[in-house]
Design an enzyme around this catalytic site. Structure first.
Site, short mmCIF file in Angstrom:
data_model
loop_
_atom_site.label_atom_id
_atom_site.label_comp_id
_atom_site.label_asym_id
_atom_site.label_seq_id
_atom_site.Cartn_x
_atom_site.Cartn_y
_atom_site.Cartn_z
N TYR A 23 42.34 34.14 40.54
CA TYR A 23 42.62 34.58 39.17
C TYR A 23 44.10 34.88 38.99
O TYR A 23 44.69 34.56 37.96
CB TYR A 23 41.79 35.82 38.84
CG TYR A 23 42.13 36.43 37.50
CD1 TYR A 23 41.70 35.83 36.32
CD2 TYR A 23 42.88 37.60 37.41
CE1 TYR A 23 42.01 36.37 35.08
CE2 TYR A 23 43.20 38.15 36.18
CZ TYR A 23 42.77 37.52 35.02
OH TYR A 23 43.09 38.07 33.79
N GLU A 24 44.72 35.48 40.02
CA GLU A 24 46.13 35.83 39.95
C GLU A 24 47.05 34.67 40.34
O GLU A 24 48.25 34.86 40.48
CB GLU A 24 46.41 37.07 40.80
CG GLU A 24 45.76 38.31 40.21
CD GLU A 24 46.11 39.59 40.94
OE1 GLU A 24 46.71 39.54 42.04
OE2 GLU A 24 45.77 40.66 40.40
N TYR A 86 38.74 44.23 40.44
CA TYR A 86 38.34 42.90 39.99
C TYR A 86 36.90 42.93 39.52
O TYR A 86 36.03 43.50 40.18
CB TYR A 86 38.48 41.89 41.13
CG TYR A 86 38.03 40.51 40.78
CD1 TYR A 86 38.77 39.69 39.93
CD2 TYR A 86 36.84 40.00 41.29
CE1 TYR A 86 38.35 38.41 39.61
CE2 TYR A 86 36.41 38.72 40.98
CZ TYR A 86 37.17 37.94 40.13
OH TYR A 86 36.74 36.67 39.80
N VAL A 87 36.68 42.33 38.36
CA VAL A 87 35.33 42.13 37.83
C VAL A 87 35.19 40.64 37.56
O VAL A 87 36.08 40.03 36.96
CB VAL A 87 35.10 42.95 36.54
CG1 VAL A 87 33.74 42.63 35.94
CG2 VAL A 87 35.22 44.45 36.83
N GLY A 95 31.74 46.96 30.83
CA GLY A 95 32.03 48.34 31.22
C GLY A 95 32.22 48.57 32.71
O GLY A 95 32.43 49.70 33.13
N TYR A 131 43.95 48.63 30.25
CA TYR A 131 44.47 49.86 30.86
C TYR A 131 45.09 50.77 29.82
O TYR A 131 44.89 51.98 29.84
CB TYR A 131 45.50 49.52 31.93
CG TYR A 131 44.94 48.75 33.10
CD1 TYR A 131 43.70 49.04 33.66
CD2 TYR A 131 45.67 47.70 33.68
CE1 TYR A 131 43.19 48.33 34.72
CE2 TYR A 131 45.17 46.99 34.76
CZ TYR A 131 43.94 47.31 35.27
OH TYR A 131 43.45 46.61 36.34
#
Length: 158
Positions: A23-24, A86-87, A95, A131
């Site tokens: 992802y990153e 991470y999700v 949530g 955030y």
């Protein structure tokens, strides 16, 4: 549901770390092995801690947080540094990320820690918005520096 990771979660954590690296856009940097994670999290002297986010409806793990203690000489107490949160994409918006952060904030409050800190990539607008919506504020007067690989070896051997 958020639960504390167990040694049985090491393969899952390893997989989630790899997914986060993808992802990153840095998959080649994720070189930690399962054995290294096991030692760091559950060895004789744990250096880090982890929590697993589990989807209430399916019972499946959907994310994780990995963190360690830091220390503020100004405040005179420990804090938590969140190394990874991470999700999985299919579970975002449910949530789970907020629940993981809430658990770390709860630990800070319970133990008298005065800071919960982490870094976020400048291009990661969805995470930044997430955030900031919770009240987190960037520390833009600080720049992170890092020594790795050859530069670290050179300095360490001089």
């Amino acid at each position: 549901m958020i639960r504390t990771a167990t040694p049985d979660d090491i393969p899952l954590i390893h997989t989630l770390v790899r997914e986060l690296a993808e992802y990153e856009k840095e998959p080649h940097e994720a070189r930690a092995t399962e054995e290294q994670l096991r030692e760091a999290l559950f060895g004789e002297r744990p250096a880090a801690y982890a929590h697993i986010a589990v989807d209430d409806a399916t019972g499946l793990p959907v994310g994780f947080s990995l963190w360690f203690l830091n220390f503020s000489t100004w405040r005179g107490v420990h804090g938590i540094y969140l190394e990874d949160l991470y999700v999985r994409p299919e579970a975002r918006g449910g949530g789970h990320g907020k629940a993981l952060l809430r658990e770390l904030a709860r630990i800070c409050v319970e133990r008298g820690y005065e800071r919960l800190e982490w870094s976020v990539l400048n291009w990661n607008a969805p995470s930044i918005a997430f955030y900031e919506a919770m009240g987190a504020r960037p520390q833009d007067e600080w720049t992170v520096y890092r020594l790795t690989d050859g530069a670290l070896a050179d300095l360490g051997s001089s």
